[in-house]
Design an enzyme around this catalytic site. Structure first.
Site, PDB file in Angstrom:
ATOM      1  N   ARG A 171       0.964  -1.213   0.415  1.00  0.00           N
ATOM      2  CA  ARG A 171       0.202   0.472   0.157  1.00  0.00           C
ATOM      3  C   ARG A 171       0.731   1.204   0.069  1.00  0.00           C
ATOM      4  NH1 ARG A 171      -4.944  -1.165   3.943  1.00  0.00           N
ATOM      5  NH2 ARG A 171      -5.677  -2.885   2.878  1.00  0.00           N
TER       6      ARG A 171
ATOM      7  N   ASP B  42      -3.964   3.740   4.257  1.00  0.00           N
ATOM      8  CA  ASP B  42      -2.929   3.869   3.461  1.00  0.00           C
ATOM      9  C   ASP B  42      -3.822   3.119   2.724  1.00  0.00           C
ATOM     10  OD1 ASP B  42      -3.645   0.640   4.729  1.00  0.00           O
ATOM     11  OD2 ASP B  42      -1.565   1.167   5.640  1.00  0.00           O
ATOM     12  N   ASP B  43      -5.109   2.979   2.111  1.00  0.00           N
ATOM     13  CA  ASP B  43      -5.621   1.855   1.253  1.00  0.00           C
ATOM     14  C   ASP B  43      -6.588   3.255   0.732  1.00  0.00           C
ATOM     15  OD1 ASP B  43      -7.307   1.793   3.302  1.00  0.00           O
ATOM     16  OD2 ASP B  43      -7.836   0.140   2.677  1.00  0.00           O
TER      17      ASP B  43
ATOM     18  N   ASP C 244     -12.160   5.685  14.443  1.00  0.00           N
ATOM     19  CA  ASP C 244     -12.862   6.982  14.112  1.00  0.00           C
ATOM     20  C   ASP C 244     -14.241   6.914  14.893  1.00  0.00           C
ATOM     21  OD1 ASP C 244     -13.935   3.922  13.270  1.00  0.00           O
ATOM     22  OD2 ASP C 244     -13.868   4.752  10.938  1.00  0.00           O
TER      23      ASP C 244
ATOM     24  N   HIS D 150     -13.875   2.732   0.916  1.00  0.00           N
ATOM     25  CA  HIS D 150     -14.290   1.685   0.353  1.00  0.00           C
ATOM     26  C   HIS D 150     -15.553   0.261   0.427  1.00  0.00           C
ATOM     27  CE1 HIS D 150     -12.598  -1.133   3.085  1.00  0.00           C
ATOM     28  NE2 HIS D 150     -11.748  -0.470   3.108  1.00  0.00           N
TER      29      HIS D 150
HETATM   30  N1  UDP Z   1      -3.981  -0.992  10.078  1.00  0.00           N
HETATM   31  C1  UDP Z   1      -3.569  -1.092  11.001  1.00  0.00           C
HETATM   32  N2  UDP Z   1      -2.848  -2.261  11.607  1.00  0.00           N
HETATM   33  C2  UDP Z   1      -3.318  -3.314  12.054  1.00  0.00           C
HETATM   34  C3  UDP Z   1      -4.295  -3.312  10.158  1.00  0.00           C
HETATM   35  C4  UDP Z   1      -4.876  -2.306   9.455  1.00  0.00           C
HETATM   36  O1  UDP Z   1      -3.344   0.013  11.071  1.00  0.00           O
HETATM   37  O2  UDP Z   1      -3.208  -4.312  12.204  1.00  0.00           O
HETATM   38  C5  UDP Z   1      -4.179   0.294   9.416  1.00  0.00           C
HETATM   39  C6  UDP Z   1      -4.409   0.085   7.929  1.00  0.00           C
HETATM   40  O3  UDP Z   1      -2.835  -0.135   7.705  1.00  0.00           O
HETATM   41  C7  UDP Z   1      -5.482   1.253   7.765  1.00  0.00           C
HETATM   42  C8  UDP Z   1      -6.163   0.905   8.106  1.00  0.00           C
HETATM   43  O4  UDP Z   1      -6.470   0.445   9.289  1.00  0.00           O
HETATM   44  O5  UDP Z   1      -5.054   2.041   7.336  1.00  0.00           O
HETATM   45  C9  UDP Z   1      -7.301  -0.544   7.859  1.00  0.00           C
HETATM   46  O6  UDP Z   1      -7.080  -1.200   7.422  1.00  0.00           O
HETATM   47  P1  UDP Z   1      -7.633  -2.511   6.428  1.00  0.00           P
HETATM   48  O7  UDP Z   1      -7.845  -1.639   5.180  1.00  0.00           O
HETATM   49  O8  UDP Z   1      -6.588  -2.942   6.610  1.00  0.00           O
HETATM   50  O9  UDP Z   1      -8.908  -2.465   6.995  1.00  0.00           O
HETATM   51  P2  UDP Z   1     -10.664  -1.829   6.935  1.00  0.00           P
HETATM   52  O10 UDP Z   1     -10.883  -1.687   8.242  1.00  0.00           O
HETATM   53  O11 UDP Z   1     -10.403  -0.631   5.689  1.00  0.00           O
HETATM   54  O12 UDP Z   1     -11.192  -3.033   6.240  1.00  0.00           O
HETATM   55 MN    MN Z   2      -9.436  -0.192   4.515  1.00  0.00          MN
END
Ligand code: UDP
Ligand code: MN
Length: 273
Positions: A29, A102-103, A189, A213
């Site tokens: 990422r 980071d995505d 958040d 997303h």
């Molecule tokens: N992240 C983190 N530690 C973790 C997993 C994820 O800091 O162990 C961060 C990741 O880098 C991103 C955010 O948390 O900035 C959300 O992670 P992800 O996109 O994998 O999951 P989502 O919540 O969007 O499904």
């Molecule tokens: Mn994500």
């Protein structure tokens, strides 16, 4: 006659762009971010991670911050990172704190122009909710009263003005953010929304141009891509939720950020011409 009071002009240097990441995502990422939008805000963007990574420390010109938070995806670890992001902003001289995952792809000039419509000396919580109604929780303190508040989805990005952030200091700085997250047992958040909307009674301003997303990316119309502030991507087995934009081959750009970057800024060396 009354003159309209315009906020002072906003420049990129007024913005602290904070990106939450973790060691497993540096190579994938972060790499994509460094190739694209980071190039437009190298001095203003900081990455909050959970390890020392000399390679990326070098590639970001020293903009990786090891939070020493745990590298697991649990509430405490994520609130720990947000707490370090917040403290680092407070100790900076910037007018705006903008958090992203980071995505996220950040449309840097659009973000700056957007913030120009607001005054950082006023209280602003700008972002996009991912649910249709305010979150309702039962307060776990003595009262067990219902508490309702909106929160901006971290995965879409959100911004706080310095005026608001300063009001949050007594409840959120120096690790207190983690304590609040633990108390309400909700993600970072949501904890942010709880502090701002519930404790400080400052409303979230909904900004449609932030995108996580959790929304289908393909519905963002091509003509409107320039107007959007953030984008994202995700993949669930064979389901790819990515921005619909022409450009590079899907094989070389599965998440479409390179193509999006070329669509917005066609002069980059990797862009088709
Ligand atoms: N992240 C983190 N530690 C973790 C997993 C994820 O800091 O162990 C961060 C990741 O880098 C991103 C955010 O948390 O900035 C959300 O992670 P992800 O996109 O994998 O999951 P989502 O919540 O969007 O499904
Ligand atoms: Mn994500």
């Amino acid at each position: 006659a009354t003159a309209t009071i315009r906020p002072p002009t906003t420049t990129l240097d007024d913005v602290f762009i904070s990106v939450k990441t973790t060691k497993y995502y540096h190579k994938s990422r972060l790499n994509l971010i460094l190739k694209t939008w980071f190039q437009l805000a190298k001095k203003q963007t900081w990455f909050f991670t959970d390890t020392d990574d000399p390679e990326f420390q070098k590639r970001t010109d020293g903009h990786m911050i090891n939070t020493n938070c745990s590298s697991s995806h649990n509430r405490k670890a994520l609130c720990c990172k947000m707490s370090v992001e917040f403290d680092t902003f407070i100790n900076s001289d910037k007018k705006w704190f903008c958090h992203f995952d980071d995505d996220n792809y950040v449309n840097v000039p659009r973000l700056v122009r957007f913030l120009g419509d607001y005054n950082s000396r006023e209280d602003w919580y700008l972002g996009k909710p991912s649910i249709q109604a305010p979150l309702e929780i039962i307060s776990r303190d003595k009262t067990t009263q219902k508490v309702k508040f909106w929160f901006a989805t971290g995965g879409a990005g959100f911004c706080l003005s310095r005026a608001l952030a300063l009001k949050m200091v007594p409840i959120a700085s120096g690790g207190k953010f983690i304590g609040t997250g633990e108390k309400i047992r909700l993600p970072d958040d949501v904890t942010m929304g709880y502090i701002i909307e519930h404790l400080l009674k400052k409303p979230l301003t909904v900004v449609d141009q932030f995108h996580s997303h959790l929304e289908p990316m393909k519905f963002i119309r091509k003509e409107l891509l320039h107007d959007q502030i953030s984008f994202s991507y995700s993949r669930n087995k064979d389901e790819w939720n990515v921005v619909k934009v022409e450009g590079l081959d899907v094989k070389h750009d599965p998440y479409r950020f390179l193509s999006l970057h070329c669509h917005l800024f066609p002069h980059y060396s990797f862009c088709p011409r």
